[in-house]
Design an enzyme around this catalytic site. Structure first.
Site, PDB file in Angstrom:
ATOM      1  N   THR A  70     -36.514  67.501 -56.406  1.00  0.00           N
ATOM      2  CA  THR A  70     -35.476  67.169 -55.429  1.00  0.00           C
ATOM      3  C   THR A  70     -35.972  67.397 -54.012  1.00  0.00           C
ATOM      4  O   THR A  70     -35.766  66.565 -53.118  1.00  0.00           O
ATOM      5  CB  THR A  70     -34.206  67.994 -55.700  1.00  0.00           C
ATOM      6  OG1 THR A  70     -33.610  67.542 -56.918  1.00  0.00           O
ATOM      7  CG2 THR A  70     -33.196  67.855 -54.573  1.00  0.00           C
ATOM      8  N   CYS A 323     -28.589  66.556 -63.705  1.00  0.00           N
ATOM      9  CA  CYS A 323     -28.097  66.800 -62.351  1.00  0.00           C
ATOM     10  C   CYS A 323     -26.692  66.246 -62.150  1.00  0.00           C
ATOM     11  O   CYS A 323     -26.089  66.447 -61.105  1.00  0.00           O
ATOM     12  CB  CYS A 323     -29.051  66.191 -61.333  1.00  0.00           C
ATOM     13  SG  CYS A 323     -30.713  66.890 -61.452  1.00  0.00           S
TER      14      CYS A 323
END
Length: 375
Positions: A70, A323
């Protein structure tokens, strides 16, 4: 337990844990110091960087360690946009990107950039011709993932990268799902930035990397000391980085063998699902796919119910990206492929890994049949 959620995370390899342990115990020196203990730690970080670079056919100087995929995605998009700001403010990405890319693109849109979210076909594949058609004189960055984390579909990154290179546009690919699992050559594919994460290839969580093509220097991610050539400062986490390096080293040795075995497991699993459970739909591209991801839409039972029942039998799967856990809305990846919200809510992802066996896959089909017959 039958663990079929390897796209979310993988079990750290015993060799990775063994490589990390000294740097969690007696070899605790700060690698930025000058004494011998620190130098020894720094040398192991350099070796880890080399192992990661080897998987890409790159030089160690092209690798910057991050706290995960990320962070690397965020850095790539924000740095790429900033580097090319004088050329323009147009960014191209796809409608099936990971939230780390999708939400960073939305952030950049709030800062005055214009973002084009390209559609995909029913397999989740971006059309390179549509990428070419979307490029404008003010386009500065294209970001399309190497393979989709929910469907497993491998994107035509080489064709997209060539289009970007011809237009003088930076190209980023999120390779979190593919790094160490299938080959990728950034130079051949025209890639400017590439993101990867250790815990997707039997390494530790909390460490990733950003590959930066030769000749490019992204802006600073943070301000601080001189670590990561002053672009990503902060005291390094040697244990995690060294674990990543060991995972990359093992992946280089095992990639072809693991991919072939896991692909066979996947193909047999799909065949059994189709023969034993009427009315299912296999999503994505069954040919141009990662070796281990299987996305299945079931005819009647919700994914939430199926996950609960599978968990009761010791089987771990998911309803999409880890996620997105807890999200109420259906997966935007699935709806972008043309699924209705109802179909998306009846879809599970099974992701196979290095440790899975044929017996586990047979048991999973048996349990699914039993669960569906009771519903």
């Amino acid at each position: 337990m039958i663990y079929l959620d390897n796209a979310a995370t993988t079990r750290p390899d015993p060799s990775v844990i063994q490589a990390m342990m000294p740097y969690l115990t007696e070899q605790f020196a700060n690698p930025s110091a000058f004494y011998q203990e620190a130098v020894r730690v720094r040398m192991q970080i350099d070796l880890a960087r080399q192992h990661a670079a080897d998987l890409l056919g790159a030089a160690p100087g092209n690798i910057y360690f991050t706290a995960g995929g990320t962070e690397a995605d965020n850095w790539a998009l924000r740095a790429g946009a900033e580097m090319m700001r004088e050329k323009g403010r147009h960014i191209i990405t796809s409608s099936v990107e990971h939230p780390a890319v999708r939400n960073t693109a939305r952030y950049l849109a709030s800062c005055g950039y214009e973002v084009t979210f390209l559609p995909v076909d029913g397999r989740g594949r971006v059309d390179p011709d549509e990428v070419r058609a979307a490029i404008r004189p003010d386009t500065v960055l294209i970001s399309v993932m190497h393979a989709n984390n929910e469907l497993g579909t491998i994107e035509p990154v080489r064709e997209i990268g060539m289009a970007a290179r011809e237009a003088g546009v930076l190209f980023h690919t999120d390779a979190v799902q593919t790094f160490g699992h299938i080959p990728i050559d950034p130079e051949e594919c025209g890639i400017s930035f590439l993101s990867a994460s250790a815990h997707k290839l039997n390494g530790p969580k909390g460490v990733g990397l950003l590959y930066v093509a030769p000749g490019l220097r992204p802006g600073r991610l943070l301000y601080g000391g001189s670590q990561e050539r002053s672009l990503r400062p902060g005291t390094e986490n040697p244990a995690a980085i060294i674990g990543f390096g060991e995972a990359a080293r093992l992946a280089a040795l095992r990639m072809d063998e693991d991919a072939a075995r896991i692909r066979t497991l996947r193909q047999d699993f799909i065949m059994e699902l189709k023969s034993q459970i009427p009315g299912i739909r296999i999503n994505g591209d069954e040919e141009q796919s990662l070796p281990g991801i299987v996305s299945v839409t079931f005819p009647s039972v919700s994914s939430e119910t199926l996950l609960i029942r599978l968990d009761q039998h010791g089987i771990c799967a998911s309803a999409g990206s880890a996620c997105s856990a807890g999200a109420i809305e259906p997966s935007p990846v699935l709806t972008a492929c043309g699924m209705s919200e109802e179909q998306a809510k009846r879809t599970l992802r099974f992701s196979l890994g290095r440790e899975n066996t044929a017996e586990e896959m047979e048991e999973t089909v048996r349990v699914l049949r039993a669960v569906l017959s009771e519903s």
